[in-house]
Write a protein that holds these residues in place. Structure first.
Motif, mmCIF file in Angstrom:
data_model
loop_
_atom_site.group_PDB
_atom_site.id
_atom_site.type_symbol
_atom_site.label_atom_id
_atom_site.label_comp_id
_atom_site.label_asym_id
_atom_site.label_seq_id
_atom_site.Cartn_x
_atom_site.Cartn_y
_atom_site.Cartn_z
ATOM 1 N N ASP A 267 0.852 -1.178 0.000
ATOM 2 C CA ASP A 267 0.000 0.000 0.000
ATOM 3 C C ASP A 267 0.903 1.248 0.000
ATOM 4 O OD1 ASP A 267 -1.752 2.040 0.656
ATOM 5 O OD2 ASP A 267 -1.832 1.495 2.762
ATOM 6 N N PRO A 268 0.601 2.303 -0.781
ATOM 7 C CA PRO A 268 1.493 3.470 -0.843
ATOM 8 C C PRO A 268 1.675 4.210 0.464
ATOM 9 C CG PRO A 268 -0.563 3.874 -2.023
ATOM 10 C CD PRO A 268 -0.527 2.418 -1.713
ATOM 11 N N ASN B 191 -0.201 -5.229 -8.335
ATOM 12 C CA ASN B 191 0.333 -3.910 -8.010
ATOM 13 C C ASN B 191 -0.744 -3.027 -7.424
ATOM 14 O OD1 ASN B 191 1.771 -1.037 -9.463
ATOM 15 N ND2 ASN B 191 2.852 -2.384 -8.073
ATOM 16 N N TRP B 192 -0.316 -2.110 -6.538
ATOM 17 C CA TRP B 192 -1.218 -1.181 -5.866
ATOM 18 C C TRP B 192 -1.156 0.158 -6.589
ATOM 19 C CZ3 TRP B 192 -2.331 -3.287 -0.638
ATOM 20 C CH2 TRP B 192 -3.489 -2.729 -0.077
ATOM 21 N N SER B 193 -2.312 0.799 -6.783
ATOM 22 C CA SER B 193 -2.350 2.078 -7.479
ATOM 23 C C SER B 193 -1.688 3.160 -6.623
ATOM 24 C CB SER B 193 -3.799 2.468 -7.785
ATOM 25 O OG SER B 193 -4.542 2.636 -6.588
ATOM 26 N N PRO B 194 -1.098 4.194 -7.241
ATOM 27 C CA PRO B 194 -0.377 5.217 -6.468
ATOM 28 C C PRO B 194 -1.270 6.051 -5.564
ATOM 29 C CG PRO B 194 -0.548 5.856 -8.779
ATOM 30 C CD PRO B 194 -1.021 4.443 -8.687
ATOM 31 N N ASP B 195 -2.589 6.064 -5.812
ATOM 32 C CA ASP B 195 -3.499 6.778 -4.930
ATOM 33 C C ASP B 195 -3.995 5.894 -3.791
ATOM 34 O OD1 ASP B 195 -4.991 5.373 -7.095
ATOM 35 O OD2 ASP B 195 -6.703 6.028 -5.907
ATOM 36 N N GLY B 196 -3.710 4.598 -3.826
ATOM 37 C CA GLY B 196 -4.086 3.690 -2.753
ATOM 38 C C GLY B 196 -5.486 3.154 -2.823
#
Length: 1013
Positions: free
Chosen positions: A181-182, A227-232
């Motif tokens: 998680d970001p 993969n996790w998105s950069p916005d979470g």
């Protein structure tokens, strides 16, 4: 878009399983199969970007090859700070690699390849009982997660390798992918047991298990890189199924629901990688506001890769038949405009986008602020923070916190302005913008009085703060305005509820008014792209048209990139590992004294015959005990030597013979040593250029020397000074001139007979010729200070303005021996001699202590283990002074990566304190106020960071001084011209950054305010 396949990137025909671009975009790493073991290659990024660099043989392509893995390398990942490279392989191990700066260019064993960079494994992580298939660094590089075919995930402490934080067990199949998680609250993993599991980092327990989208999956893939998105907001998994078709499943953070997916690939998805940037663009024609979204790349076993914008229903671009085998890994560059992918067929491909194609990226500050507003502080960042549980106790500390908050907010606004001015697309919008407004947390008591809530919150950004004023705010990034293509019924996504305190009027990005919940329609028409590879790659546009890539380029599709250098920039953040600290006594070669001093004097000089009485007196004088008389400046003072009446007629220098006078103190005689410093040979004619006023390159003097000038029967030696083409003055000396030195104030001339003549800038001789103990080997002039080092190893320093000796006849035997040489000699503006020896040590002579002081040692173990670079002020690159001039280019680098893992935390801490205290003391002894202030602030910041209250108190007491005036106080109110209390006022705010030190801050802030009033 530009697409190419660099043919020179390969593993000699073997498979490439992983690729990753370095955070500074200067290099990339590949991992895969070697001849008989695993292989990791580090490549230069410049030849990939620029065709000219690719064809230039002087630009290296391969930077390093590492063959330490015993079996195939399945994954390589750079840490976020770029200092380390982590790799995992079939040998059941993960390795942490760091660069080594001491080693030069080497040749790879068994091949003709040369390693221009030397990378070595500093830590080997052994904990898995099976092949390591994937790994991932957490935010802030606090943890490293590795997964294996042994059905487990191991979380390692990246600050104390090889310490294990947790071993996560729950999967009943081979674990083939992990992602963070970001903000570091969760870790997600995917395995062959047809599940994706979410793990909490708070207690390392399983939060959720998602299995439904994977029930129909048949067969398996080599990797399952989710993969996790950069916005979470989302996780995109690999190898899911929907109506018997392969998809990339979208798992929402809110409730871990799996109702959306990416469709279109013909075979199983193997890897998903999000663009690290959140992008912004007006996707609809005539749209009033730019929309924020993310970009996702998907690779499959069908040899194709698709690029999706989460605000569109269809992929932005799809490439078919890019490889001849499955795609195994994808990586994005830090800018978000470059993508690389690798395949099982042993090749890689490079895709380059422009902002017009995928959008403008938000700044990292904006992304961090968005994440903090939605999810709170980053968990991993809080792991090393000492302020988490502290409560503000005083109004002074609260005021300081608010001032620092406003200062940070102002800096962020300035960076935002600079970013938008640099952008061509937004430069026209800067005329009508308003500056963002500040907000203050404020409440009122029932009786109407103002009350400031004692809670420190990061600055919040509303719509007016997202962009410059006058420009309409973009559509907030939330799950409500992001749409995907799915055969399932689309669900209404809501934001995650957070139990956190915010200021009045705050609303999360997903609940703000004015946000459209309708589906975004795709852009009309087709977007054609061009490529530079044409054999087997095809590009599919959103409308479905296919066009083979060719060599021609459209003017509108030219690559937008920043200038790059042909060679990769040196890893400034990386240095080599220092060797283990060992307590070994340092050997010092002491000069051997000769017992027969008179015989030595006779052999070194030629003197006329003397009466026997004088010889007897000389012998009796040499047998007396030696005494010293100091002049108050650290030098030694004695009677002038008596010489024969006809001494001046001798052509060669004569060693004077001391005479005993029982009524006067016996002067000190330096012991005879084996030091022999070379003397410059005299030339027939030569000239010396001497700088004039600082900053004026044309204001210089030229001293011309002409030796052995015949004037009748007399031989003379002539000096001439020329300034801007005009002859200023001429002088005649009686002995050959060997050295000339000077400044804009004075000029000095050393002669072969051991004399020194001093002239003013106008040519007036200031003194009669000074006679030294032997010929002068080195002569330096700075301002009014003159330094002379003789052939016998004695040093003299004079202040010609006050006409006094600063250092007189001090021997170099304490630091110099027959086996060492003087590499560099200089004189500071304060008249302090600085000597650098061939032993890589530099010394100064302290007039106050009357001894030599070691101020620098190249390659010092203490300096190599010092971890002070993170605390240095931002003006380090502009720092100059006598102490800084001693540092080599490598020693001025920003960070030494090797020390992080080789030495223990305690050794690093003690070494950092020792190094910083030595730098502060050295700059003080060298009387350099600029360097003293710089290292003092660095020292204070490190003490605050580590929480050394006792040492901070000692420094504050020294700078505060006595509160009440007393007659016997010896406290001075300034140091090197800097007022101590002004320095205290400057360093006190640093104490306020650590709430554990707030009482110390309050104590001295109050006392300082009382003294100032």
């Amino acid at each position: 878009m530009r697409l190419l396949k660099p043919s020179w990137v390969h593993h000699d025909g073997k498979a490439i399983f992983s690729v990753d671009i370095h955070p500074d975009d200067s290099r990339f790493a590949t991992g895969g199969q070697g001849e008989d073991a695993g292989k990791i290659m580090i490549w230069n990024m410049a030849p990939v970007r620029d065709e000219k660099d690719e064809k230039d043989d002087s630009v290296p392509k391969i930077l390093c090859q590492m063959d330490n893995h015993l079996a195939c390398v399945n994954c390589v990942r750079w840490s976020h700070n770029g200092k380390c490279l982590a790799s995992g392989g079939d040998d059941k191990m993960a390795m942490i690699w760091q660069i080594s700066r001491n080693a030069g260019v080497s040749t790879v064993f068994g091949s003709g390849r040369k390693n221009l960079e030397q990378w070595r494994p500093v830590t080997t992580l052994r904990g898995h009982s099976g092949d390591v298939l994937d790994l991932a660094w957490s935010p802030e590089d606090v943890w490293l997660a590795t997964c294996s075919v042994d059905n487990t995930i191991i979380v390692w402490n990246a600050e104390k390798f090889p310490e294990q934080i947790a071993v996560l067990k729950g999967h009943c199949g081979l674990v083939k992918g992990v992602t963070w998680d970001p903000v570091g609250k969760y870790l997600a993993s995917q395995a062959d047991d047809k599940s994706v599991r979410i793990w909490r980092t708070l207690d390392w327990q399983m939060e959720s298990s998602i299995t439904e989208p994977f029930n129909e999956c048949g067969g398996t893939t080599h990797v399952l890189r989710l993969n996790w998105s950069p916005d979470g907001h989302y996780i995109v998994s690999a190898h899911a199924m929907n109506n018997s078709g392969p998809t990339a499943q979208i798992i929402e953070r809110e409730g871990w629901k799996a109702t959306l997916d990416f469709v279109g690939h013909r075979k199983a998805i193997t890897v998903v990688r999000f663009n690290p940037k959140i992008l912004s663009k007006k996707l609809k024609k005539g749209a009033e506001k730019p929309q924020q979204y993310t970009c996702c790349a998907i690779g499959s076993r069908d040899r194709s890769i698709s690029i999706w914008l989460t605000a569109l229903k269809r992929p932005l671009v799809v490439t078919h038949d890019l490889f001849t085998n499955s795609i195994l890994d994808i990586t994005w560059g830090t800018t978000g405009m470059e993508l690389m992918t690798c395949s099982l067929d042993g090749t890689v491909a490079f895709l380059d986008f422009s902002p017009e194609e995928i959008g403008l990226p938000l700044s990292q500050e904006d992304v961090n602020r968005l994440l903090e507003n939605v999810y709170g502080k980053c968990i991993t960042a809080n792991k090393s923070s000492s302020n988490n549980t502290q409560i503000i106790e005083s109004a002074a500390m609260l005021t300081l916190q608010q001032q620092q908050q406003q200062k940070q907010q102002q800096q962020q606004q300035e960076r935002l302005i600079a970013d938008m001015e640099a952008s061509n697309t937004s430069s026209s919008l800067l005329s009508n913008r308003h500056m963002p407004t500040d907000k203050q947390i404020e409440t009122k008591t029932p009786d109407g009085r103002r009350r400031i809530t004692p809670i420190f919150l990061a600055p919040q950004r509303d719509k007016s703060q997202m962009f410059m004023s006058g420009q309409e705010a973009p559509i907030p990034f939330s799950s409500k305005n992001i749409q995907f293509t799915s055969s399932k019924e689309s669900s209404k996504i809501v934001i995650e509820k957070q139990d956190r305190v915010t200021h009045p009027g705050f609303s999360s990005p997903s609940s703000r008014s004015g946000v459209s919940n309708s589906m975004s329609s795709p852009p009309q028409g087709s977007t054609k792209t061009t490529g530079s590879v044409g054999d087997m790659s095809k590009i599919e546009t959103p409308s479905g048209d296919k066009k083979s890539t060719g060599d021609s380029k459209s003017p509108s599709m030219e690559k937008v990139e920043a200038p790059i250098t042909s060679l990769p920039q040196p890893m400034a953040a990386l240095e080599t590992k220092s060797q283990e600290i060992k307590d070994k006594p340092e050997k010092v070669d002491k000069p051997q004294e000769k017992s027969e001093t008179q015989e030595k004097l006779k052999s070194d000089t030629s003197t006329p015959e003397r009466p026997e009485k004088i010889k007897e007196k000389t012998k009796s004088r040499l047998s007396l005990p030696m005494k010293r008389k100091h002049d108050g400046h650290g030098g030694k003072v004695g009677r002038p030597r008596k010489i024969d009446k006809d001494r001046s007629l001798l052509a060669t220098p004569v060693a004077p013979t001391p005479v005993v006078n029982e009524r006067e103190p016996v002067r000190h005689v330096q012991p005879i040593s084996e030091i022999q410093i070379p003397v410059p040979a005299s030339q027939k004619t030569f000239s010396k250029q001497i700088a004039g006023r600082p900053g004026d390159t044309e204001d210089s003097f030229t001293i011309s020397v002409e030796n052995d000038v015949q004037s009748g029967a007399v031989t003379l030696h002539k000096l001439k000074c020329v300034h801007r083409g005009v002859d200023l003055w001429d002088h005649i000396v009686s002995s050959k001139v060997s050295i000339v030195a000077g400044s804009s104030h004075i000029f000095c001339v050393a002669c072969e007979d051991g004399t020194l003549s001093v002239f003013s800038a106008k040519g007036r001789k200031l003194f009669p010729s000074l006679v030294l103990c032997s010929r002068i080997s080195i002569l330096e002039v700075t301002g009014y200070h003159v330094m002379a080092i003789t052939q016998k190893g004695n040093i003299f320093v004079w202040n010609m303005q006050t006409k006094q000796a600063v250092i007189q006849n001090e021997s170099l035997s304490g630091i110099l021996s027959a086996n060492t040489k003087l590499e560099k000699c200089s004189l500071t503006n304060a008249g302090i001699p600085v000597l650098s020896l061939s032993t890589h040590k530099s010394y100064i002579f302290s007039m106050d202590l009357a001894c030599w002081v070691l101020v620098h040692q190249k390659g010092s173990a203490v300096r190599n283990c010092s971890d002070h670079q993170s605390c240095t002020p931002s003006n380090q690159s502009r720092l100059s002074g006598p102490l800084t001039s001693l540092l080599s280019r490598e020693e001025r680098s920003s960070f030494s990566a090797n020390r992080v893992f080789q030495t223990s935390p305690h050794i690093r801490q003690v070494s950092t304190l020792s190094n910083l205290e030595n730098q502060v003391a050295s700059s003080l002894m060298m009387k350099s106020p600029t360097e003293y202030k710089f290292w003092l602030i660095t020292y204070i910041r490190y003490l605050v960071q580590e929480g050394f209250e006792s040492r901070l108190r000692e420094v504050c007491e020294e700078f505060l001084g006595p509160v009440y005036k007393t007659k016997n106080t010896q406290w001075q109110d300034n140091i090197l011209g800097l007022q101590k209390r002004d320095l205290l006022q400057e360093i006190l705010p640093f104490l306020g950054t650590n709430l554990k030190l707030q009482r110390l801050y309050t104590e001295y802030q109050e006392q300082l305010e009382c003294l100032q009033t």
